[in-house]
Design an enzyme around this catalytic site. Structure first.
Site, PDB file in Angstrom:
ATOM      1  N   VAL A  72       0.866  -1.194   0.000  1.00 57.60           N
ATOM      2  CA  VAL A  72       0.000   0.000   0.000  1.00 57.60           C
ATOM      3  C   VAL A  72       0.901   1.242   0.000  1.00 57.60           C
ATOM      4  CG1 VAL A  72      -1.726   1.320   1.272  1.00 57.60           C
ATOM      5  CG2 VAL A  72      -1.824  -1.186   1.252  1.00 57.60           C
ATOM      6  N   VAL A  74       0.913   5.556  -1.190  1.00 54.80           N
ATOM      7  CA  VAL A  74       0.371   6.773  -1.809  1.00 54.80           C
ATOM      8  C   VAL A  74       1.569   7.676  -2.082  1.00 54.80           C
ATOM      9  CG1 VAL A  74      -1.055   8.830  -1.448  1.00 54.80           C
ATOM     10  CG2 VAL A  74      -1.871   6.584  -0.669  1.00 54.80           C
ATOM     11  N   LEU A  83      -6.553   9.294   0.358  1.00 55.89           N
ATOM     12  CA  LEU A  83      -6.326   8.305  -0.706  1.00 55.89           C
ATOM     13  C   LEU A  83      -5.971   6.921  -0.148  1.00 55.89           C
ATOM     14  CD1 LEU A  83      -6.678   9.173  -3.563  1.00 55.89           C
ATOM     15  CD2 LEU A  83      -4.205   9.087  -3.856  1.00 55.89           C
ATOM     16  N   GLY A  84      -5.167   6.922   0.920  1.00 54.33           N
ATOM     17  CA  GLY A  84      -4.820   5.651   1.558  1.00 54.33           C
ATOM     18  C   GLY A  84      -6.094   4.965   2.050  1.00 54.33           C
ATOM     19  N   TYR A 112      -3.570   2.372  10.084  1.00 55.56           N
ATOM     20  CA  TYR A 112      -4.425   1.190  10.034  1.00 55.56           C
ATOM     21  C   TYR A 112      -5.415   1.146  11.195  1.00 55.56           C
ATOM     22  CZ  TYR A 112      -1.652  -0.406   6.135  1.00 55.56           C
ATOM     23  OH  TYR A 112      -1.055  -0.504   4.903  1.00 55.56           O
TER      24      TYR A 112
END
Ligand SMILES: CC(C)(COP(=O)(O)OP(=O)(O)OC[C@H]1O[C@@H](n2cnc3c(N)ncnc32)[C@H](O)[C@@H]1OP(=O)(O)O)[C@@H](O)C(=O)NCCC(=O)NCCS
Length: 139
Positions: A72, A74, A83-84, A112
């Site tokens: 992952v 950006v 966006l993440g 997260y």
């Protein structure tokens, strides 16, 4: 800002994927291996802004009850705009019947947690390069 989401690997510049991972301090390999990893994944998400790759992520999964998120990123100029979160939410949608695990880069745990992930108490990993992973603070 207008973002386009792509959920397949068509037309992706794998050298660029490699560069983004490298610049983000994440694991990177030869471009063809990134292509293999993404093409072999259950869910892939690429985000573009005006034709420019802005970020991506992927999950491997059995499609039934287990999934794991990887890669992952950006691009720095597009960070802190949700966006993440967008990438992760698209991945979660694709594996909605699954438990999802991942290992956060050190310092990214808060990202997260905000997206509903909890730290695991018994997570175990067999890394190919444990010395390097120890240096990076992963174990
Ligand atoms: C981690 C990363 C993907 C976040 O992308 P982003 O587009 O900036 O994240 P978002 O803007 O969607 O952030 C979503 C939320 O997480 C928060 N957040 C983002 N990064 C954070 C961090 N490092 N620690 C704590 N919270 C964080 C944001 O403030 C935002 O909170 P809010 O909803 O309350 O406003 C991006 O910083 C990145 O690519 N980093 C380098 C690569 C990397 O480490 N990837 C993760 C590997 S596990």
């Amino acid at each position: 800002m207008d973002f386009r989401i792509q959920e397949n690997c068509e037309g992706i510049d794998w050298l660029q994927v490699r560069e983004y991972l490298k610049d983000a301090g994440m694991g990177y390999y030869e471009a063809h291996l990134h292509e293999k990893a993404f093409r072999s994944s259950y869910a892939v998400v690429f985000v573009f802004n005006a034709g420019k790759l802005a970020g991506f992520g992927r999950a491997i999964s059995d499609g039934a009850y287990q999934a794991a998120i990887y890669d992952v990123v950006v691009l720095p100029e597009f960070r802190d705009r949700g966006l993440g979160r967008l990438i992760i939410s698209h991945i979660i949608e694709k594996v909605e019947s699954c438990n999802i695990i991942l290992y956060a880069s050190p310092g990214k745990e808060g990202f997260y947690s905000k997206l509903g992930f909890s730290a695991m108490k018994t997570g175990m990993a067999r890394f190919l390069n444990p010395v390097k992973m120890k240096e990076k603070g992963m174990i």
